[in-house]
Write a protein that holds these residues in place. Structure first.
Motif, PDB file in Angstrom:
ATOM      1  N   GLN A 163       3.693   4.824   9.079  1.00 46.57           N
ATOM      2  CA  GLN A 163       4.253   5.440   7.880  1.00 46.57           C
ATOM      3  C   GLN A 163       3.148   5.888   6.925  1.00 46.57           C
ATOM      4  N   LEU A 164       2.101   5.073   6.815  1.00 42.44           N
ATOM      5  CA  LEU A 164       0.998   5.443   5.932  1.00 42.44           C
ATOM      6  C   LEU A 164       0.277   6.681   6.450  1.00 42.44           C
ATOM      7  N   LYS A 165       0.097   6.794   7.748  1.00 39.47           N
ATOM      8  CA  LYS A 165      -0.548   7.989   8.300  1.00 39.47           C
ATOM      9  C   LYS A 165       0.257   9.243   7.955  1.00 39.47           C
ATOM     10  N   THR A 166       1.548   9.143   8.065  1.00 34.87           N
ATOM     11  CA  THR A 166       2.404  10.294   7.755  1.00 34.87           C
ATOM     12  C   THR A 166       2.299  10.672   6.283  1.00 34.87           C
ATOM     13  N   LEU A 167       2.379   9.651   5.396  1.00 31.85           N
ATOM     14  CA  LEU A 167       2.282   9.923   3.967  1.00 31.85           C
ATOM     15  C   LEU A 167       0.922  10.512   3.615  1.00 31.85           C
TER      16      LEU A 167
ATOM     17  N   VAL B 103       0.833  -1.208   0.000  1.00 31.78           N
ATOM     18  CA  VAL B 103       0.000   0.000   0.000  1.00 31.78           C
ATOM     19  C   VAL B 103       0.869   1.260   0.000  1.00 31.78           C
ATOM     20  N   ILE B 104       1.958   1.239   0.742  1.00 31.99           N
ATOM     21  CA  ILE B 104       2.847   2.400   0.791  1.00 31.99           C
ATOM     22  C   ILE B 104       3.405   2.706  -0.592  1.00 31.99           C
ATOM     23  N   GLU B 105       3.873   1.670  -1.280  1.00 33.55           N
ATOM     24  CA  GLU B 105       4.448   1.885  -2.609  1.00 33.55           C
ATOM     25  C   GLU B 105       3.391   2.369  -3.598  1.00 33.55           C
ATOM     26  N   ALA B 106       2.188   1.770  -3.533  1.00 32.65           N
ATOM     27  CA  ALA B 106       1.120   2.172  -4.453  1.00 32.65           C
ATOM     28  C   ALA B 106       0.672   3.602  -4.179  1.00 32.65           C
ATOM     29  N   PHE B 107       0.538   3.972  -2.899  1.00 36.95           N
ATOM     30  CA  PHE B 107       0.083   5.322  -2.550  1.00 36.95           C
ATOM     31  C   PHE B 107       1.112   6.374  -2.942  1.00 36.95           C
ATOM     32  N   ALA B 108       2.377   6.030  -2.836  1.00 32.90           N
ATOM     33  CA  ALA B 108       3.419   6.971  -3.229  1.00 32.90           C
ATOM     34  C   ALA B 108       3.336   7.279  -4.714  1.00 32.90           C
ATOM     35  N   ALA B 109       2.955   6.287  -5.501  1.00 34.92           N
ATOM     36  CA  ALA B 109       2.855   6.496  -6.947  1.00 34.92           C
ATOM     37  C   ALA B 109       1.507   7.088  -7.335  1.00 34.92           C
ATOM     38  N   MET B 110       0.454   6.758  -6.576  1.00 37.35           N
ATOM     39  CA  MET B 110      -0.891   7.214  -6.922  1.00 37.35           C
ATOM     40  C   MET B 110      -1.672   7.467  -5.632  1.00 37.35           C
ATOM     41  N   PRO B 111      -1.552   8.685  -5.066  1.00 37.02           N
ATOM     42  CA  PRO B 111      -2.144   8.991  -3.763  1.00 37.02           C
ATOM     43  C   PRO B 111      -3.670   9.109  -3.817  1.00 37.02           C
ATOM     44  N   GLY B 112      -4.369   7.970  -3.630  1.00 33.67           N
ATOM     45  CA  GLY B 112      -5.826   7.985  -3.601  1.00 33.67           C
ATOM     46  C   GLY B 112      -6.317   8.335  -2.210  1.00 33.67           C
ATOM     47  N   LEU B 113      -6.798   9.558  -2.052  1.00 41.65           N
ATOM     48  CA  LEU B 113      -7.135  10.046  -0.717  1.00 41.65           C
ATOM     49  C   LEU B 113      -8.387   9.385  -0.142  1.00 41.65           C
TER      50      LEU B 113
ATOM     51  N   GLN C  16     -10.616   5.800   4.177  1.00 42.66           N
ATOM     52  CA  GLN C  16     -11.404   4.661   4.659  1.00 42.66           C
ATOM     53  C   GLN C  16     -10.511   3.571   5.251  1.00 42.66           C
ATOM     54  N   LEU C  17      -9.393   3.277   4.584  1.00 39.63           N
ATOM     55  CA  LEU C  17      -8.517   2.196   5.028  1.00 39.63           C
ATOM     56  C   LEU C  17      -7.911   2.498   6.390  1.00 39.63           C
ATOM     57  N   LEU C  18      -7.376   3.729   6.560  1.00 36.62           N
ATOM     58  CA  LEU C  18      -6.774   4.085   7.841  1.00 36.62           C
ATOM     59  C   LEU C  18      -7.825   4.182   8.941  1.00 36.62           C
ATOM     60  N   GLY C  19      -9.021   4.647   8.580  1.00 32.24           N
ATOM     61  CA  GLY C  19     -10.080   4.730   9.583  1.00 32.24           C
ATOM     62  C   GLY C  19     -10.470   3.346  10.085  1.00 32.24           C
ATOM     63  N   ALA C  20     -10.595   2.388   9.168  1.00 29.01           N
ATOM     64  CA  ALA C  20     -10.940   1.015   9.562  1.00 29.01           C
ATOM     65  C   ALA C  20      -9.816   0.391  10.391  1.00 29.01           C
ATOM     66  N   GLU C  21      -8.565   0.674  10.020  1.00 28.76           N
ATOM     67  CA  GLU C  21      -7.413   0.130  10.753  1.00 28.76           C
ATOM     68  C   GLU C  21      -7.384   0.693  12.176  1.00 28.76           C
TER      69      GLU C  21
ATOM     70  N   ILE D 169     -11.038  16.070   9.441  1.00 29.12           N
ATOM     71  CA  ILE D 169     -11.019  15.250  10.652  1.00 29.12           C
ATOM     72  C   ILE D 169      -9.729  14.419  10.698  1.00 29.12           C
ATOM     73  N   ASP D 170      -9.308  13.898   9.540  1.00 31.89           N
ATOM     74  CA  ASP D 170      -8.069  13.102   9.485  1.00 31.89           C
ATOM     75  C   ASP D 170      -6.855  13.960   9.813  1.00 31.89           C
ATOM     76  N   LEU D 171      -6.874  15.214   9.354  1.00 34.51           N
ATOM     77  CA  LEU D 171      -5.751  16.105   9.677  1.00 34.51           C
ATOM     78  C   LEU D 171      -5.681  16.350  11.178  1.00 34.51           C
ATOM     79  N   ASN D 172      -6.832  16.448  11.822  1.00 38.21           N
ATOM     80  CA  ASN D 172      -6.836  16.545  13.286  1.00 38.21           C
ATOM     81  C   ASN D 172      -6.319  15.260  13.924  1.00 38.21           C
ATOM     82  N   ARG D 173      -6.791  14.102  13.389  1.00 36.13           N
ATOM     83  CA  ARG D 173      -6.548  12.796  14.017  1.00 36.13           C
ATOM     84  C   ARG D 173      -5.103  12.336  13.866  1.00 36.13           C
ATOM     85  N   TYR D 174      -4.517  12.559  12.669  1.00 37.49           N
ATOM     86  CA  TYR D 174      -3.213  11.946  12.388  1.00 37.49           C
ATOM     87  C   TYR D 174      -2.031  12.918  12.446  1.00 37.49           C
TER      88      TYR D 174
END
Length: 757
Positions: free
Chosen positions: A621-625, A582-592, A597-602, A652-657
């Motif tokens: 690391q994903l939260k930071t990215l 997920v980290i590698e994919a998000f770095a290439a294509m940041p789907g917000l 949803q993924l980080l919220g469920a985690e 809300i995510d900017l507040n949370r993470y």
């Protein structure tokens, strides 16, 4: 059968032994030898009995083929059932015989014989008006035997015996007088006519029979009279035919071969005053039964035909589940196939219906379920016809149904009803078929429950137990509102191409997107693991473009995309592997959207003490990215960011993470600096609740005062309201203004929030 040439199977009896699929040619050969070996002063009566479709006529045809090859017997085939209702039978029969004789040889003797045969046929027909239906075809049988005898005489050069033959036939007809119905009046005049003919030829009845016996005894080849389909006759016709045979069992070198289903004939004879079983035993000297069919032979024929169907329908073949088929066939379908006719009936219509539901690129149904339902339709049509009536129960999709004891009793009652509609010999197999096709009922039938993953697999395989695809099996088409498997197949093919996959998906309306993605959940196991990075990138990109609306019956497309990603990640055993992917994919294509949803469920899993999808380091690391990507987008163009309908979740995510836990509020304070931006911000806080009353649903929009306080502060919100000019607002802006105003008023009154934010 070619791809464009659909033909129904021919279940008629085979004519030649080269078409024998059940190894019965040997039986037919031995039967032919037994017939040709008969040389006796009395007739031999052989019966070949078996059930409907057991192969009696096929064995007969192979027997006659063998007799023709050896030229060891003269054969006359007569099917009384085919003639039982025809007028002027005698005339028609002898006309046909005369034509055959005349075609064989144009000599004077045969021309004369043909003429006499036509005359004799017309003469016999003069009494047809007073004969019963059985009496009409009685002289045909006798005449056919005598014609053969006469032809043998002519072949020996004894032309003078033609006249004797005619007189013999007349006298022979007279011997059946005791059992021809209503014959008394008509037979008086007819017997006078025959008696006059005998007198003219100076022959007595005894002399005629003696001459006939002499002719038959002198034959070097037996005369075989074949009577087929005796079980199709009426009870009275059966009686007449068997009495006829019984009356002429004293003729030499004559063999009768009778084909019928014994229980049917016995019942018919019982109806007319005989003890059917005893009566047949008195007539039949050599009772034979059709050899039993080995299950392995019959299954081989069935398998061959099913293979041919799958070969012609590659869409069905592509997803054919052999394990499921073996289970379905062994447990429920095997008992239905007891003879070749069953196989032919079944495979003929199956080929036709397979063509209707084959789809374009992939089959629109599950092939095994289609095969099983066709078995029901052919062999238990009443059960099949009732299935659509119970669709909701069979697919476990009844609204508000509870899996309790009353519902369990109801399920068992419905299954019993469906089973009882089937023919009694098939009821046990029908019950098993229903249980195999509808595992959705196992909770009630076997106390077995399945998880959501298994149900998604049923849906992906277009099982009939799924309410989304149930109808196509019975409508034999794809409903316009349904999701065709060809579309799912195409999306699966594009899953490694983010642009093409997204373009195809968003070409459909928002509500339909959710349904399509729901169906795709069951195909996750088919996404290529060796291209996992591309799959994750595709899902991240698609999440930013699909709709966000949630319906009463389905998740929003955005949530469905995230569910697809989570299911795909589960195919990778290690949490670390998932995180890196997920980290590698998000770095290439940041789907917000998907990352939100993924980080919220985690985070929710971890709060509840459950195991998440990611390892700890990867999660951090994903939260930071993600926060960095959000900040970049938000700072790049605040107006575009606020126009995103998902921006409230991002804040809300900017507040949370973010470090300090207030990144979202700080961004609002820095960038919501105009009335237009305030209205965009406030619009993003709009939520809704739904109430139900009187069968109607009502949607009510609202803004949570708690959310406003967290992101901006209620005092600052009130200041913005005072600055806004209501007179220049459009309808959407005016509605937003009033919702903020209402939120502040509720807070001022001290009203607690009664809904979930």
């Amino acid at each position: 059968m070619t791809h464009d040439d659909l033909k129904f199977a021919d279940d008629r009896p085979i004519l030649l032994k080269k078409y024998d699929l059940l190894d019965r040619a040997g039986f037919a050969q031995r039967l032919a030898l037994a017939i040709t070996s008969w040389k006796n002063q009395e007739s031999l009566v052989i019966s070949l009995t078996g059930g409907w479709g057991s192969g009696k006529s096929s064995i007969k045809n192979m027997t006659l083929e063998q007799l023709e090859a050896t030229q060891s017997c003269q054969v006359i085939e007569f099917n009384p059932w085919q003639w039982a209702s025809q007028e002027k039978l005698s005339s028609a029969f002898f006309e046909e015989i005369s034509r055959v004789v005349q075609r064989q040889d144009s000599g004077d003797k045969d021309k004369k014989l043909a003429k006499l045969l036509r005359h004799y046929g017309r003469y016999l027909n003069t009494g047809a008006g007073v004969l019963s239906t059985t009496a009409k075809w009685t002289p045909v049988l006798l005449g056919s035997a005598l014609v053969t005898t006469a032809l043998a005489s002519v072949a020996d050069g004894e032309a003078a015996k033609v006249t004797i033959w005619l007189l013999s036939a007349a006298s022979w007809l007279g011997t059946i007088a005791p059992w021809v119905k209503k014959l008394a009046g008509a037979m008086t005049n007819h017997s006078k006519s025959l008696g006059q003919q005998a007198k003219d030829n100076e022959l007595t009845l005894g002399e005629i029979r003696a001459e006939l016996q002499k002719l038959l005894s002198a034959r070097t080849k037996p005369l075989l009279i074949v009577l087929d389909d005796l079980d199709r006759l009426s009870a009275e016709q059966m009686k007449a035919m068997f009495q006829l045979i019984k009356a002429h069992m004293d003729f030499a070198n004559v063999v009768f071969l009778l084909l019928f289903q014994r229980d049917t004939v016995e019942q018919g004879l019982n109806k007319v005053g005989f003890n059917g079983a005893d009566y047949l035993d008195k007539i039949i000297q050599a009772p034979l039964s059709v050899p039993a069919i080995a299950n392995s032979q019959l299954q081989a024929v069935l398998s061959s035909r099913l293979d041919a169907i799958l070969t012609d329908e590659p869409q069905l073949q592509e997803r054919f589940d052999k394990e499921y088929w073996e289970q379905m066939f062994e447990r429920g379908m095997r008992p239905f196939f007891r003879n070749l006719r069953h196989v032919y009936r079944y495979t003929s219509t199956l080929a036709f219906h397979s063509r209707l539901l084959r789809g374009t690129e992939v089959a629109e149904v599950n092939a095994v379920d289609l095969f099983a339902l066709e078995c029901l339709r052919v062999f238990a049509p009443e059960t099949y016809a009732e299935l659509p009536r119970y669709k909701a129960l069979l697919t476990d999709s009844e609204p508000f149904a509870r899996k309790d004891q009353p519902q369990q009793a109801r399920v068992n009652h419905v299954i019993d009803q469906l089973v009882n509609l089937a023919p009694s010999p098939h009821q046990s197999a029908i019950r098993q078929l229903l249980q195999e096709m509808f595992p959705t009922l196992d909770w009630a039938l076997t106390n077995t429950n399945y998880d959501q993953t298994e149900k998604l697999r049923w849906l992906a395989r277009s099982r009939v137990c799924c309410d989304q695809v149930f109808d196509r099996y019975f409508e034999l088409s794809i409903p316009l509102e349904d999701i065709p498997n060809s579309l799912l197949h195409e999306l699966g093919r594009r899953i490694t191409d983010p642009v093409e996959f997204t373009a195809l998906l968003i070409s459909h309306e928002e509500e339909r997107q959710a349904e399509i993605l729901q169906r795709l959940l069951g195909l996750v196991d088919e996404f290529p693991l060796d291209q996992s990075l591309a799959v994750v990138q595709t899902l991240l990109r698609a999440g930013d473009h699909v709709g966000r609306r949630m319906s009463f019956t389905n998740w929003s497309p955005r949530l469905q995309i995230t569910r697809l990603l989570r299911l795909f990640l589960e195919r990778h055993e290690l949490e670390r592997t998932r995180s890196e992917l997920v980290i590698e994919a998000f770095a290439a294509m940041p789907g917000l959207v998907v990352m939100d949803q993924l980080l919220g469920a985690e985070a929710a899993l971890r709060r509840n003490g459950d195991v998440g999808y990611l390892d700890d380091a990867g999660f951090e690391q994903l939260k930071t990215l993600y926060v960095e990507a959000l900040q970049q987008v938000a700072k790049r163009d605040p107006d575009v960011f606020l126009s995103d309908e998902n921006h409230a979740s991002y804040l809300i995510d900017l507040n949370r993470y973010s470090v300090g836990g207030d990144g979202g509020r700080r961004w609002v304070e820095s960038h919501v600096t105009t009335q237009a931006r305030f209205l965009l911000f406030a619009r993003g806080q709009v939520n809704f609740r739904t109430s139900h009353s009187g069968g109607r649903s009502t949607r009510t929009d609202y803004i949570s005062s708690t959310a406003l306080e967290q992101m901006m502060g209620l005092a600052r919100c009130a200041e913005w309201l005072d600055q806004l000019d209501v007179g220049v607002m459009n309808n959407c802006e005016l509605e937003t203004y009033r919702l903020v105003e209402d939120a502040l008023a509720r807070h001022a009154r001290g009203e607690a929030e009664s809904w979930s934010d």
